[in-house]
Design a protein around this motif. Sequence first.
Motif, PDB file in Angstrom:
ATOM      1  N   UNK A   1       0.869  -1.117   0.036  1.00 51.85           N
ATOM      2  CA  UNK A   1       0.077   0.112  -0.270  1.00 51.85           C
ATOM      3  C   UNK A   1       0.811   1.152   0.056  1.00 51.85           C
ATOM      4  N   UNK A   2       0.576   1.738  -1.052  1.00 59.72           N
ATOM      5  CA  UNK A   2       1.313   3.407  -1.066  1.00 59.72           C
ATOM      6  C   UNK A   2       0.357   4.472  -0.990  1.00 59.72           C
ATOM      7  N   UNK A   3       0.404   5.477  -0.148  1.00 63.19           N
ATOM      8  CA  UNK A   3      -0.204   6.606   0.011  1.00 63.19           C
ATOM      9  C   UNK A   3      -0.171   7.467  -1.565  1.00 63.19           C
ATOM     10  N   UNK A   4      -1.139   8.289  -1.835  1.00 58.85           N
ATOM     11  CA  UNK A   4      -1.175   9.160  -2.995  1.00 58.85           C
ATOM     12  C   UNK A   4      -0.132  10.125  -2.870  1.00 58.85           C
ATOM     13  N   UNK A   5       1.104  10.660  -3.789  1.00 59.96           N
ATOM     14  CA  UNK A   5       2.127  11.305  -3.630  1.00 59.96           C
ATOM     15  C   UNK A   5       3.382  10.624  -2.948  1.00 59.96           C
ATOM     16  N   UNK A   6       3.264   9.739  -2.530  1.00 62.75           N
ATOM     17  CA  UNK A   6       4.460   8.923  -1.884  1.00 62.75           C
ATOM     18  C   UNK A   6       5.112   7.749  -2.777  1.00 62.75           C
ATOM     19  N   UNK A   7       6.259   7.517  -2.607  1.00 60.91           N
ATOM     20  CA  UNK A   7       6.970   6.567  -3.242  1.00 60.91           C
ATOM     21  C   UNK A   7       7.418   5.451  -2.256  1.00 60.91           C
TER      22      UNK A   7
END
Length: 100
Positions: A9-15
């Motif tokens: 799971x990766x949040x929007x705007x994160x890498x």
Amino acid sequence: SGSVERTVRVAVGETSAVEEGIYPGWLALTTSVDVSVSEGGRVLARDDRGWVLLPPGPHDIALDNRPLSVHAIRHVVVTPGATTRVSFAPQVVNALAVAR
């Protein structure tokens, strides 16, 4: 070679960097009769415990004992670095076996 599935799971705007080692795993077979273990027509080597080292991922394992007319296929998914346990107990009747 092998395959591994993981949910990330990766949040929007994160890498995020993901590294996954693909290691073999063990198939630990417990059976009441002596069987040969194969996959795709190739007999698999077993260690002194009767275990088989396999690449991770799905496998269709054939279990055979010709004198007892035993033949069964077990679908297993091997997890990297882990032991997948399979029990096999065919019913042997008058020298004929019926796999459950």
